[in-house]
Design a protein around this motif. Structure first.
Motif, PDB file in Angstrom:
ATOM      1  N   ALA A  14       3.662   5.843  -5.307  1.00 14.06           N
ATOM      2  CA  ALA A  14       3.856   5.888  -6.766  1.00 14.06           C
ATOM      3  C   ALA A  14       2.658   6.717  -7.400  1.00 14.06           C
ATOM      4  O   ALA A  14       2.899   7.457  -8.309  1.00 14.06           O
ATOM      5  N   LEU A  15       1.357   6.552  -6.901  1.00 14.85           N
ATOM      6  CA  LEU A  15       0.216   7.233  -7.577  1.00 14.85           C
ATOM      7  C   LEU A  15       0.674   8.711  -7.264  1.00 14.85           C
ATOM      8  O   LEU A  15       0.085   9.712  -8.107  1.00 14.85           O
ATOM      9  N   LEU A  16       0.991   9.233  -6.022  1.00 12.95           N
ATOM     10  CA  LEU A  16       1.012  10.355  -5.688  1.00 12.95           C
ATOM     11  C   LEU A  16       2.219  11.116  -6.617  1.00 12.95           C
ATOM     12  O   LEU A  16       1.912  12.242  -6.995  1.00 12.95           O
ATOM     13  N   LEU A  17       3.304  10.551  -6.970  1.00 12.11           N
ATOM     14  CA  LEU A  17       4.259  11.134  -7.553  1.00 12.11           C
ATOM     15  C   LEU A  17       3.929  11.222  -9.068  1.00 12.11           C
ATOM     16  O   LEU A  17       4.180  12.032  -9.893  1.00 12.11           O
ATOM     17  N   ASN A  21       8.532  16.183   1.904  1.00  9.57           N
ATOM     18  CA  ASN A  21       8.594  14.776   2.078  1.00  9.57           C
ATOM     19  C   ASN A  21       9.954  14.100   1.309  1.00  9.57           C
ATOM     20  O   ASN A  21      10.095  14.534   0.120  1.00  9.57           O
ATOM     21  N   PRO A  22      10.581  13.656   2.071  1.00 14.92           N
ATOM     22  CA  PRO A  22      11.646  13.092   1.504  1.00 14.92           C
ATOM     23  C   PRO A  22      12.026  12.256   0.153  1.00 14.92           C
ATOM     24  O   PRO A  22      12.734  12.182  -0.679  1.00 14.92           O
ATOM     25  N   ALA A  23      10.984  11.403   0.255  1.00 17.11           N
ATOM     26  CA  ALA A  23      10.813  10.294  -0.890  1.00 17.11           C
ATOM     27  C   ALA A  23      10.643  11.203  -1.990  1.00 17.11           C
ATOM     28  O   ALA A  23      11.037  10.895  -3.170  1.00 17.11           O
ATOM     29  N   GLY A  50       8.357   3.513  -4.480  1.00 18.54           N
ATOM     30  CA  GLY A  50       7.228   3.747  -5.153  1.00 18.54           C
ATOM     31  C   GLY A  50       7.228   5.246  -5.717  1.00 18.54           C
ATOM     32  O   GLY A  50       6.940   5.205  -6.933  1.00 18.54           O
ATOM     33  N   ALA A  51       8.073   6.137  -5.084  1.00 19.63           N
ATOM     34  CA  ALA A  51       7.889   7.575  -5.482  1.00 19.63           C
ATOM     35  C   ALA A  51       9.018   7.500  -7.086  1.00 19.63           C
ATOM     36  O   ALA A  51       8.611   8.290  -7.809  1.00 19.63           O
ATOM     37  N   LEU A  52       9.934   6.717  -7.141  1.00 19.62           N
ATOM     38  CA  LEU A  52      10.668   6.548  -8.295  1.00 19.62           C
ATOM     39  C   LEU A  52       9.902   6.060  -9.331  1.00 19.62           C
ATOM     40  O   LEU A  52       9.838   6.379 -10.380  1.00 19.62           O
ATOM     41  N   ALA A  53       9.131   4.886  -9.036  1.00 19.86           N
ATOM     42  CA  ALA A  53       8.253   4.231  -9.930  1.00 19.86           C
ATOM     43  C   ALA A  53       6.991   5.385 -10.640  1.00 19.86           C
ATOM     44  O   ALA A  53       6.836   5.216 -11.597  1.00 19.86           O
ATOM     45  N   ALA A  72       0.996  -1.125  -0.031  1.00 18.61           N
ATOM     46  CA  ALA A  72      -0.010  -0.009   0.150  1.00 18.61           C
ATOM     47  C   ALA A  72       0.954   1.209   0.033  1.00 18.61           C
ATOM     48  O   ALA A  72       0.698   2.319  -0.809  1.00 18.61           O
ATOM     49  N   GLU A  73       2.017   1.280   0.714  1.00 19.26           N
ATOM     50  CA  GLU A  73       2.757   2.357   0.831  1.00 19.26           C
ATOM     51  C   GLU A  73       3.492   2.572  -0.516  1.00 19.26           C
ATOM     52  O   GLU A  73       3.637   3.636  -1.018  1.00 19.26           O
TER      53      GLU A  73
END
Length: 226
Positions: A17-20, A174-176, A97-100, A11-12
């Motif tokens: 990923a969707l956020l980015l 957000n660091p990520a 997730g952020a990178l994806a 979920a995280e």
């Protein structure tokens, strides 16, 4: 319902990923449609990010808490509300997730999948802005959890939408997100050399918010009736 650690981590990952994808994708779309008007591009970026945060927290909150942010996970770990091992895997899931999400956004707009940001975001004003933005975000989360838990999703989305406009840095908070945005040479990108000071400011703001919240939202002991 208690979810397994693997589902919480998934979920995280998916949530971040969707956020980015929303942050980068709406930045690209806004820049393309605004004909060089950065205010309009930022407005589109703001609306998409704020709305997406509300949805993601409502959907993934019951599974993982929808931290989607290493600063949030770090504060909950320091408060003893999440185990060390879980906090660590959350952070890795958030980062990957952020990178994806960045790669997905680039793919949707037929751009090179991996880029290096060139947008300069540096200086004491920007660093202070990131500290203030993250302080406000964590205070919003901790305060809302104390007084009205059902309103966390709406309050976080509204706070970030506001912080996009009242902070000099447009509120990464957000660091990520900050690390991932260094791999996008688009409207929402950041120069890699500017990432480290942002992250220091973000964790500092989050820690200060935790201390303030501990005193501000502490419930007074019940007074005996007789």
């Amino acid at each position: 319902m208690a979810y397994s650690t693997s589902r919480r981590v998934a979920a995280e990952f998916l949530g971040t990923a969707l956020l980015l994808a929303a942050v980068i994708g709406s930045g690209i779309m806004g820049a393309r449609l605004s004909a060089g008007n950065e205010a309009l591009a930022l407005l589109g970026n703001t609306l998409s990010t704020g709305a997406m945060l509300v949805v993601l927290i409502m959907v993934f909150g019951p599974v993982s808490g929808a931290h989607l942010n290493p600063a949030v996970s770090g504060v909950f770990w320091l408060r003893g509300e999440i185990a060390s091992r879980v906090a660590l895997v959350y952070v890795f899931a958030q980062l990957f997730g952020a990178l994806a999400g960045v790669v997905a956004a680039h793919a949707m707009f037929d751009m090179p999948l991996v880029q290096l940001g060139s947008k300069v975001r540096s200086g004491t004003g920007q660093w202070l802005a990131e500290g203030v933005a993250t302080f406000g975000l964590l205070l919003t989360i901790l305060g809302t959890l104390q007084v009205s838990p059902a309103a966390v999703a709406a309050n976080v989305g509204l706070y970030i939408a506001a912080a996009y406009w009242f902070t000099a840095s447009t509120s990464f908070a957000n660091p990520a997100v900050t690390i991932a945005r260094a791999f996008s040479d688009t409207f929402a990108g950041i120069r890699p050399a500017d990432v480290a000071p942002f992250i220091v400011a973000q964790f500092s703001g989050a820690a200060f918010a935790m201390l303030v919240a501990a005193g501000l939202f502490r419930r007074a002991p019940a007074t005996p009736s007789c």
